[in-house]
Scaffold this active site. Structure first.
Site, PDB file in Angstrom:
ATOM      1  N   ARG A   1     -16.876  -8.016   0.705  1.00 52.37           N
ATOM      2  CA  ARG A   1     -15.488  -8.006   1.160  1.00 52.37           C
ATOM      3  C   ARG A   1     -15.191  -9.122   2.144  1.00 52.37           C
ATOM      4  O   ARG A   1     -14.096  -9.695   2.131  1.00 52.37           O
ATOM      5  CB  ARG A   1     -15.166  -6.640   1.782  1.00 52.37           C
TER       6      ARG A   1
ATOM      7  N   ASN B   1      -5.597  -6.518   2.290  1.00 52.21           N
ATOM      8  CA  ASN B   1      -6.855  -6.272   1.599  1.00 52.21           C
ATOM      9  C   ASN B   1      -7.027  -4.761   1.620  1.00 52.21           C
ATOM     10  O   ASN B   1      -7.149  -4.159   2.683  1.00 52.21           O
ATOM     11  CB  ASN B   1      -8.010  -6.983   2.319  1.00 52.21           C
ATOM     12  N   SER B   2      -7.025  -4.154   0.442  1.00 49.61           N
ATOM     13  CA  SER B   2      -6.914  -2.698   0.361  1.00 49.61           C
ATOM     14  C   SER B   2      -8.170  -1.989   0.849  1.00 49.61           C
ATOM     15  O   SER B   2      -9.269  -2.545   0.883  1.00 49.61           O
ATOM     16  CB  SER B   2      -6.633  -2.274  -1.085  1.00 49.61           C
ATOM     17  N   MET B   3      -7.992  -0.739   1.202  1.00 45.37           N
ATOM     18  CA  MET B   3      -9.077   0.146   1.619  1.00 45.37           C
ATOM     19  C   MET B   3     -10.134   0.216   0.515  1.00 45.37           C
ATOM     20  O   MET B   3      -9.815   0.497  -0.640  1.00 45.37           O
ATOM     21  CB  MET B   3      -8.468   1.528   1.877  1.00 45.37           C
ATOM     22  N   PRO B   4     -11.414  -0.060   0.814  1.00 43.86           N
ATOM     23  CA  PRO B   4     -12.434  -0.077  -0.237  1.00 43.86           C
ATOM     24  C   PRO B   4     -12.481   1.179  -1.105  1.00 43.86           C
ATOM     25  O   PRO B   4     -12.641   1.095  -2.332  1.00 43.86           O
ATOM     26  CB  PRO B   4     -13.732  -0.270   0.552  1.00 43.86           C
TER      27      PRO B   4
END
Length: 373
Positions: A19, A82-85
């Site tokens: 990430r 950047n989205s939540m994993p």
């Protein structure tokens, strides 16, 4: 991940595409399960906090107000992230890609999702569309530095990308209130569209739609979500003062009481159930003294408004309504319908999209959720 969202078939891609390679040096960390941001963090000024944010299971805002605001502090409207994993891998699991399949991604953002797909399928099988040129160029640079070569296109995601159609899978990393026809038209029969979807009032979930031979698409919602709206579908709602005609609240509004707590009208799945039934509602919250607040319910046509005041410990709540409609009554009727169905969660709802429009259903497509005309 403890949630189980990272399944074994995505583990090697996760390890190969870390990430941190797709997070810019200036960020606004979010909180897991919430779409609220902390103040700006920079890698140069606070590297420990930056790294902690990158590897926490929470979303990260990377742009405000289309890039016009850079901080410090926060802007008005987040426009890239950047989205939540956990959400990333839950949606990729719903996408269910297989070797050799082609994927259209709507919303490149920082490029991490496109990178994961490219690692799994090969860059030749991935097209990612991003409306913001600066965001697209930055993502493209990150992807190439990581040795990943999807096609990154600057354009309106609502149009898809016809030049490389058709696709086996379409995934949106932004939410919509209406699934664009181009996505169905550019997906093969039997293909899958995974997209966050939500009504105007609020509440949102990820829909997994399978495209049929007739061009329609239908399927269940597979989990709660909270994404930024696709730019072409973002709405600007009228200010509260536009409803009051120069008067001070409560003006000539009709007073009453309700046993329905405003808290029960503001939970995510409650908002979804209400918003689907009354499509032109939106709401605002006005903080009062202490933990008390006033929930404003308004209509997009600026014909009516209602308020319901919440105060901890109360069992009945003051309501004021004014205008051509009784909006709190409409909201309460919608909530009562949801209550009578057994208070269903998102997993019991589904969505069908065809040339006639969109219909949310409960348990099966032949049980549409009632909609106030």
């Amino acid at each position: 991940m403890e949630s189980g969202a990272l399944t074994s078939d995505w583990l090697s891609a996760y390890e190969a595409v870390p990430r941190h390679l797709f997070v810019p040096e200036v960020i606004w960390p979010g909180r897991a399960g919430m779409n609220r941001q902390h103040d700006r963090v920079t890698m140069a000024e606070d590297p420990d906090m930056w790294w902690e944010a990158v590897y926490r299971d929470a979303p990260i805002t990377t742009q405000w107000d289309g890039g016009e605001y850079t901080g410090p502090g926060k802007g008005r409207t987040p426009t890239s992230s950047n989205s939540m994993p956990t959400m990333v891998f839950s949606m990729l699991a719903a996408l269910d890609v297989q070797e050799g399949q082609s994927v259209l991604e709507i919303g490149t953002g920082t490029g991490w999702n496109a990178g994961l797909l490219s690692q799994r399928l090969g860059g030749d099988n991935v097209v990612s569309v991003e409306v913001d040129r600066t965001t697209a160029e930055a993502a493209n640079n990150r992807l190439r530095l990581a040795g990943l070569l999807p096609l990154v296109v600057v354009g309106d995601g609502a149009d898809g990308y016809a030049d490389a159609a058709s696709y086996d899978r379409v995934i949106a990393t932004c939410s919509v209130g209406s699934v664009p026809a181009a996505w169905r038209e550019q997906t093969v029969t039997g293909g899958v569209i995974v997209t966050p979807w939500g009504p105007t009032y609020g509440g949102e979930a990820v829909a997994r739609l399978t495209v049929s031979k007739d061009g329609s698409a239908s399927g269940p919602f597979v989990g709660s979500s909270a994404f930024m709206r696709m730019s072409v579908q973002r709405k600007t709602f009228p200010p509260t003062r536009a409803f009051l005609d120069g008067d001070e609240w409560p003006g000539s509004g009709v007073r009453s009481e309700t046993a329905l707590s405003p808290d029960d009208a503001g939970d995510w799945v409650h908002m979804f159930a209400v918003g689907v039934q009354v499509p032109d509602l939106f709401c605002r919250v006005e903080q009062l003294e202490g933990a008390a607040y006033r929930l404003w319910v308004l209509d997009t046509g600026i014909t009516a408004w209602a308020t319901a005041d919440y105060e901890p410990g109360r069992t009945r709540y003051p309501v004021v309504q004014s205008g051509a409609r009784r909006l709190w009554d409409e909201l309460e009727l919608a909530w009562r319908w949801w209550d009578r169905q057994g208070r269903p969660g998102f997993d019991r709802f589904g969505l069908t999209v065809d040339s006639e429009g969109e219909r949310v259903w409960l348990d099966s497509p032949d049980q549409p959720v009632p909609v106030k005309a």
